[in-house]
Design a protein around this motif. Structure first.
Motif, PDB file in Angstrom:
ATOM      1  N   LEU A 788     -16.988  73.774  17.995  1.00  0.00           N
ATOM      2  CA  LEU A 788     -15.936  74.612  17.414  1.00  0.00           C
ATOM      3  C   LEU A 788     -16.213  76.079  17.712  1.00  0.00           C
ATOM      4  O   LEU A 788     -15.292  76.837  18.072  1.00  0.00           O
ATOM      5  N   GLU A 789     -17.468  76.488  17.599  1.00  0.00           N
ATOM      6  CA  GLU A 789     -17.808  77.881  17.850  1.00  0.00           C
ATOM      7  C   GLU A 789     -17.595  78.247  19.309  1.00  0.00           C
ATOM      8  O   GLU A 789     -17.146  79.349  19.636  1.00  0.00           O
ATOM      9  N   SER A 790     -17.864  77.301  20.214  1.00  0.00           N
ATOM     10  CA  SER A 790     -17.646  77.556  21.638  1.00  0.00           C
ATOM     11  C   SER A 790     -16.160  77.746  21.929  1.00  0.00           C
ATOM     12  O   SER A 790     -15.787  78.625  22.717  1.00  0.00           O
ATOM     13  N   PHE A 791     -15.333  76.930  21.292  1.00  0.00           N
ATOM     14  CA  PHE A 791     -13.887  77.115  21.437  1.00  0.00           C
ATOM     15  C   PHE A 791     -13.478  78.500  20.942  1.00  0.00           C
ATOM     16  O   PHE A 791     -12.705  79.221  21.588  1.00  0.00           O
ATOM     17  N   ARG A 792     -14.016  78.893  19.781  1.00  0.00           N
ATOM     18  CA  ARG A 792     -13.635  80.182  19.206  1.00  0.00           C
ATOM     19  C   ARG A 792     -14.032  81.328  20.149  1.00  0.00           C
ATOM     20  O   ARG A 792     -13.232  82.242  20.402  1.00  0.00           O
ATOM     21  N   ALA A 793     -15.215  81.250  20.657  1.00  0.00           N
ATOM     22  CA  ALA A 793     -15.686  82.306  21.543  1.00  0.00           C
ATOM     23  C   ALA A 793     -14.857  82.369  22.821  1.00  0.00           C
ATOM     24  O   ALA A 793     -14.496  83.458  23.299  1.00  0.00           O
ATOM     25  N   TYR A 794     -14.543  81.218  23.372  1.00  0.00           N
ATOM     26  CA  TYR A 794     -13.773  81.207  24.622  1.00  0.00           C
ATOM     27  C   TYR A 794     -12.388  81.809  24.413  1.00  0.00           C
ATOM     28  O   TYR A 794     -11.953  82.670  25.188  1.00  0.00           O
ATOM     29  N   TYR A 795     -11.703  81.340  23.391  1.00  0.00           N
ATOM     30  CA  TYR A 795     -10.326  81.800  23.200  1.00  0.00           C
ATOM     31  C   TYR A 795     -10.261  83.275  22.824  1.00  0.00           C
ATOM     32  O   TYR A 795      -9.280  83.972  23.137  1.00  0.00           O
ATOM     33  N   ILE A 827      -6.876  78.450  17.008  1.00  0.00           N
ATOM     34  CA  ILE A 827      -5.898  78.674  18.093  1.00  0.00           C
ATOM     35  C   ILE A 827      -4.576  79.242  17.596  1.00  0.00           C
ATOM     36  O   ILE A 827      -3.791  79.764  18.396  1.00  0.00           O
ATOM     37  N   ASP A 828      -4.296  79.164  16.300  1.00  0.00           N
ATOM     38  CA  ASP A 828      -3.009  79.662  15.803  1.00  0.00           C
ATOM     39  C   ASP A 828      -2.745  81.116  16.165  1.00  0.00           C
ATOM     40  O   ASP A 828      -1.626  81.460  16.600  1.00  0.00           O
ATOM     41  N   PRO A 829      -3.713  82.025  16.012  1.00  0.00           N
ATOM     42  CA  PRO A 829      -3.429  83.424  16.395  1.00  0.00           C
ATOM     43  C   PRO A 829      -3.130  83.584  17.886  1.00  0.00           C
ATOM     44  O   PRO A 829      -2.475  84.543  18.287  1.00  0.00           O
ATOM     45  N   LEU A 830      -3.638  82.653  18.691  1.00  0.00           N
ATOM     46  CA  LEU A 830      -3.407  82.742  20.130  1.00  0.00           C
ATOM     47  C   LEU A 830      -2.005  82.264  20.496  1.00  0.00           C
ATOM     48  O   LEU A 830      -1.320  82.882  21.314  1.00  0.00           O
ATOM     49  N   ARG A 831      -1.563  81.177  19.896  1.00  0.00           N
ATOM     50  CA  ARG A 831      -0.256  80.624  20.276  1.00  0.00           C
ATOM     51  C   ARG A 831       0.898  81.224  19.467  1.00  0.00           C
ATOM     52  O   ARG A 831       2.057  81.077  19.851  1.00  0.00           O
ATOM     53  N   TRP A 832       0.574  81.793  18.331  1.00  0.00           N
ATOM     54  CA  TRP A 832       1.614  82.506  17.564  1.00  0.00           C
ATOM     55  C   TRP A 832       1.182  83.972  17.459  1.00  0.00           C
ATOM     56  O   TRP A 832       0.903  84.487  16.376  1.00  0.00           O
ATOM     57  N   PRO A 833       1.120  84.679  18.580  1.00  0.00           N
ATOM     58  CA  PRO A 833       0.498  86.023  18.607  1.00  0.00           C
ATOM     59  C   PRO A 833       1.278  87.042  17.781  1.00  0.00           C
ATOM     60  O   PRO A 833       2.510  87.075  17.813  1.00  0.00           O
ATOM     61  N   GLU A 834       0.542  87.858  17.064  1.00  0.00           N
ATOM     62  CA  GLU A 834       1.154  88.910  16.264  1.00  0.00           C
ATOM     63  C   GLU A 834       1.935  89.856  17.174  1.00  0.00           C
ATOM     64  O   GLU A 834       1.416  90.354  18.174  1.00  0.00           O
ATOM     65  N   GLY A 835       3.209  90.063  16.832  1.00  0.00           N
ATOM     66  CA  GLY A 835       4.051  90.929  17.639  1.00  0.00           C
ATOM     67  C   GLY A 835       4.668  90.252  18.846  1.00  0.00           C
ATOM     68  O   GLY A 835       5.424  90.878  19.586  1.00  0.00           O
TER      69      GLY A 835
END
Length: 990
Positions: A788-795, A827-835
């Motif tokens: 999970l941490e590796s996913f977080r770091a990559y994204y 991943i939510d902040p990545l696919r539903w990006p602010e703005g």
């Protein structure tokens, strides 16, 4: 601008209310004294609001107080607009005779037959209480006016009914009562023409036949009759007239009666009176005495003439004499079923009727076409005439009463009877509505789109009236054809199966001709399969002989009847001596029909069914909903898997259960029990259950080796993540493991995923589930499993715009739900990006789409036929929807979904996509998705390209409900062309 906006709003509302010429309607409504809004709302429920509005203005010109009367009497207003909007013929009548609007006031309950008779006799100046009324008004115009007034009342009751099909039998019965009254009044005029003294010398009876006799008359129809005459006797008992004088006088009266009913005048006409069903037809005398009729029917009448007498009923004139005729001929009618060759003659008559339909009208015939009214009527009559010899309980004159009796006393199954009755009522209601429009005799479904739309709306279809009407009609004819073939043509199967019988049997060549006519490409091979199924005198052969007549017709309804029959033979040879299978074949008509359609439509389903023929039991399931709930599937798959101690046995059990669920879903799809969205959800749930159970098996195996696995979640991507899998879809996914300090944890997790993939794609008869993890970070070059941490770091550091778009369809698929949900939070902040997206990101997405269109399309494939990458195809629609999600989901939570259509519908509701654009995109997505699935079902091979030639093209088209690959291709191009136009505006900004 405000004025223009309001105009557009009004025009849009009028369009939604059903108006087609909205500009004209708006102009007319704005001057309606009763209020434009109220008038528009009133007209919205009618068959043709534009026609009704025109009629109101025409009628108001003749009656300036019309709008005030409508305001005072809402019931009258509703009935009036229903009539004006459905019948140009009755509208014309009302304009000519505006006082007849009064006919629509008050109660419109069915008028008793005696009241109708009295009204029409009074109209022609005859004494309704007289034994033999004589008219004072001999022109016939008074009768025609009274008749049209009565028809107007009946039509108003019919058109304002909530369910036209339910009320149809009662409408037909009242029209028959009206026909009796017209015949009575016309007879009174005829008596006046020949002179009351002359007419008083004889008794004259009108016997109704056909639809009139069966109390099931149409609005516009010939009225079939037969005349009976007898002399009156004087006080001494001597006949007042006899010999040739009786025949001459009776013929004069009969001719006058017919002329009065059929004459065209300025007031209009009624209908033709047809006496061609009398003895010797048109060559025979117009009238006969009771004794003369009796001699003819006892000595010379043919089978069809007795069938014509089945509905004989005393209608007008001397009713006692008419009933005497019916009582005399009825015993002969109900014994005709025992005549040698009777069934064959009736079948031949029905086939001859079908052959005589002009080719250009064959697909539009409500009455005479296959699956139409005549099929139901002939089926009921055949059963009645065969069984009525010994069971007088089924001796009924009307079609629906006869069918009801046959169901009640066990000659027709309740489900079969209900389907046939529903189809018959619906088709009769269609026939009525078609005739009402111009008040002309017709039995053809209109081919003009405007007429089809009006007809559909008159029968209650609103969203897509023409399409919904045609679909409902085609559905009804298919049901009737299946039932008709099963019951009506059963002697054909006696001949095909070589049963020794005293009954007339077809030759082998005739049987082949019949099979060829049903659509079998190799009738000789079909006969061999039938012989194999029916040979012998044992119970299996007996039941096969009972069910095959229906099965042959049902196979013929599918794209490949030959393959269906062959597959049926294989299933029957595997299960033929299984008691439940034999009972289901004999008694479960629904199961047999479903099996035939599946086998003749889908190689994909047939291959799975032949792998385990016992799965045919799935066709008897009525209560199981599809898609089955994901949690229920997971529980079932896991329970089945964990019954096996070894991993290979457990995996085989999982794959077998997956095959069973795929078969269940595909059969429901073929049978039209689920739509494309439900198919996608069902297949996605099956994939989730398969992977979940297999992961548990792998985890158990690792624990048994002393190498417990870390928590693992399988993240569904692509079509699986969207709950939109097709039959050919791989399981796109990513694998995430819990964070761990154990250096062996990732190695074990990767080994487990490798084992999972190995178990699910082992060679075997059951369909393999391919796992595609290429959408993981770094694609094929990246590790198969990440923490999970590796996913977080990559994204957070390296992810690209394309990955954000890919993550739009990422959801927890299988494995550890808590872990999966933790990755979703990442991943939510990545696919539903602010703005939303930046301009640069939008350009990047467009460039990627353009490159995909140019590079990924297979060489040599016609781009317009590619359902995925072609213009207006799946990719076009999905990229539009995802682009809007990426831009706006941060501020609209309802857009945060992995599913394409729910996202598109949310975009429409938010005003991000117009209603018309959303409808176009949805239609294209559904059509392309359906075609891909049907290709797989029909061919058992995946393809993204629409086949347009050869057997595959024809089979796919037939499975899609099109008569040939050409119409399917044209429809697909039309739909996708519209969709591409929307894509160019919304995605490319052109």
């Amino acid at each position: 601008m405000l004025g223009m906006d309001r105009l557009e709003t009004n025009l849009g509302r009028l369009a939604r209310l059903g108006f087609t010429d909205t500009q004209r309607a708006l102009a007319m409504l704005s001057t309606w004294p009763g209020g434009a809004t109220d008038c528009a709302d009133l007209l919205s429920g009618v068959a043709d609001p534009d026609l009704a509005l025109t009629g109101l203005y025409r009628l108001a010109d003749e009656d300036p107080g019309l709008h005030a009367r409508m305001a005072e009497d809402p019931a009258l207003a509703t009935r009036l607009v229903h009539v004006l909007g459905a019948s140009a013929g009755l509208q014309q009548h009302l304009v000519r005779h505006p006082t007849h609007v009064d006919q629509l006031a008050g109660s419109l309950a069915r008028t008793p037959a005696a009241t109708l008779r009295r009204q029409l006799l009074v109209a022609v100046g005859a004494d309704p209480d007289a034994t033999e009324p004589v008219a004072a008004h001999l022109s016939g115009d008074e009768l025609r006016l009274a008749y049209h007034a009565a028809v107007l009342r009946i039509a108003a009751r019919d058109l304002s009914a909530e369910d036209p099909a339910t009320i149809q039998p009662d409408i037909s019965a009242e029209l028959s009562d009206l026909a009796d009254a017209v015949l009575e009044a016309a007879l009174a005029i005829a008596r006046g023409e020949v002179g009351a003294d002359q007419a008083a010398r004889l008794r004259f009876a009108v016997v109704a036949l056909g639809k009139t006799g069966g109390q099931e008359l149409n609005y516009i129809s010939d009225v079939d009759v037969l005349y009976v005459v007898e002399p009156h006797v004087d006080d001494q008992g001597a006949p007042c007239i006899g010999g040739n004088d009786l025949t001459v006088l009776g013929s004069r009266i009969a001719s006058a009666l017919a002329r009065i009913c059929s004459a065209h005048t300025g007031v209009g006409t009624i209908w033709p009176v047809d006496a061609a069903l009398r003895p010797e037809g048109k060559a025979g005398p117009l009238v006969r005495t009771l004794a003369s009729h009796g001699t003819y029917y006892e000595k010379w009448a043919k089978s069809w003439e007795f069938q014509a007498m089945l509905k004989a009923r005393a209608s007008a004139g001397d009713l006692a004499l008419g009933r005497a005729f019916v009582d005399m001929v009825s015993p002969m009618v109900w014994q005709i079923g025992g005549r040698e060759g009777f069934v064959h003659d009736v079948q031949a008559m029905r086939r001859r009727v079908v052959r005589l339909i002009p080719a250009k009208e064959r697909d539009r015939e409500i009455k005479l076409g296959e699956g139409g009214l005549r099929d139901t009527e002939f089926t009921v009559q055949l059963l009645e005439l065969v069984h009525g010899r010994v069971d007088e309980r089924v001796c009924k004159s009307g079609t629906l009463p006869g069918l009801e009796a046959l169901v009640e006393y066990g000659y027709v199954g309740r489900e079969d009877g209900a389907e046939m009755a529903a189809a018959y009522r619906f088709q009769r209601a269609m026939e009525h509505r078609v005739q009402l429009y111009r008040m002309r005799r017709t039995h053809l479904v209109p081919d003009d789109p405007v007429d089809l739309r009006r007809l559909g709306r008159s029968l209650g279809f609103r969203r897509n009236p023409a399409e919904e009407l045609v679909k409902a009609w085609r559905d009804s004819t298919r049901r009737v054809v299946a039932l008709h073939q099963r019951i009506f043509y059963s002697p054909l199967l006696e001949a095909v199966s070589h049963i020794t019988s005293e009954a007339l049997r077809l030759t082998t060549q005739a049987a082949q001709d019949r099979l060829h006519g049903l659509g079998y490409a190799d009738p000789r091979a079909a006969l061999q399969h039938i012989e194999a199924l029916t040979q012998g005198m044992g119970r299996p052969a007996e039941i096969q002989r009972q069910i095959l007549p229906a099965m042959l017709g049902w196979f013929a309804d599918g794209p490949n009847p030959d393959a269906g029959l062959l597959a049926f033979r294989k299933v029957s040879e595997a299960l033929g001596r299984t008691s439940w299978y034999l009972r289901a074949l004999r008694d479960g008509g629904t199961m047999a029909e479903r099996l035939a359609l599946v086998l003749s439509t889908s190689r994909y389903a047939t291959d799975m069914l032949l792998r385990a023929p016992q799965a045919v039991q799935l066709l008897t399931d009525e209560g199981d909903s599809i898609p089955r709930p994901a949690e229920k599937l997971r529980a079932d798959f896991t329970a089945i898997a964990l019954r096996h101690d070894d991993a290979l046995g457990a995996a085989d059990a999982i794959r077998a259960q997956r095959r069973r669920e795929l078969l269940r879903t595909s059969m429901a799809d073929i049978l039209g029990r689920i739509d494309i969205e439900a198919v996608g959800e069902a297949l996605s749930n099956i994939a989730a259950a398969t992977l979940d159970a297999t992961l548990q098996v792998v985890s158990r195996e690792a624990e048994q080796r002393g190498e417990p696995l870390p928590a693992i979640a399988i993240m569904a991507m692509g079509r699986w993540g969207g709950g939109e899998m097709s039959y050919a879809s791989d399981a796109d996914c990513m694998f995430v493991m819990e964070d761990s300090d154990d250096p062996e944890a990732q190695r074990r997790a990767i080994a487990a995923i490798t084992r999972l993939r190995e178990l699910l794609r082992r060679p075997g008869a059951d369909p393999a589930l391919e796992i595609d993890a290429d959408l993981r970070p770094e694609g094929k070059g990246g590790p198969m499993v990440r923490t999970l941490e590796s996913f977080r770091a990559y994204y957070q550091r390296w992810s690209s715009t394309w990955e954000a778009q890919a993550l739009v369809r990422c959801a927890v698929g299988a494995g550890d739900r808590e872990l999966g949900n933790s990755l979703v939070e990442v991943i939510d902040p990545l696919r539903w990006p602010e703005g939303g997206l930046t301009d640069k990101q939008v350009v990047e997405i467009r460039r990627l789409k353009a490159r995909m269109e140019s590079e990924r399309l297979p060489r040599g494939v016609e781009r317009s036929r590619h359902t995925k990458l072609g213009p207006g195809g799946l990719s076009d629609v999905e990229w539009v929807v995802q682009l809007i999600q990426l831009q706006h989901a941060y501020e609209h939570p309802q857009l945060r979904t992995t599913e394409t259509l729910p996202a598109l519908r949310a975009e429409r509701e938010l005003g991000l996509v117009s209603e018309s654009d959303a409808e176009i995109l949805e239609q294209a997505w559904l059509l392309a998705s359906r075609i891909r699935n049907v290709i797989m079902l029909v061919r058992a091979r995946a393809s993204d390209t629409l086949p347009t030639d050869g057997a595959d093209g024809a089979a796919v088209a037939a499975a899609m409900g099109f008569e040939g690959s050409g119409p399917l291709k044209a429809h697909y191009r039309e739909v996708t062309h519209r969709a591409r136009g929307v894509v160019e505006r919304l995605f490319w900004g052109e």
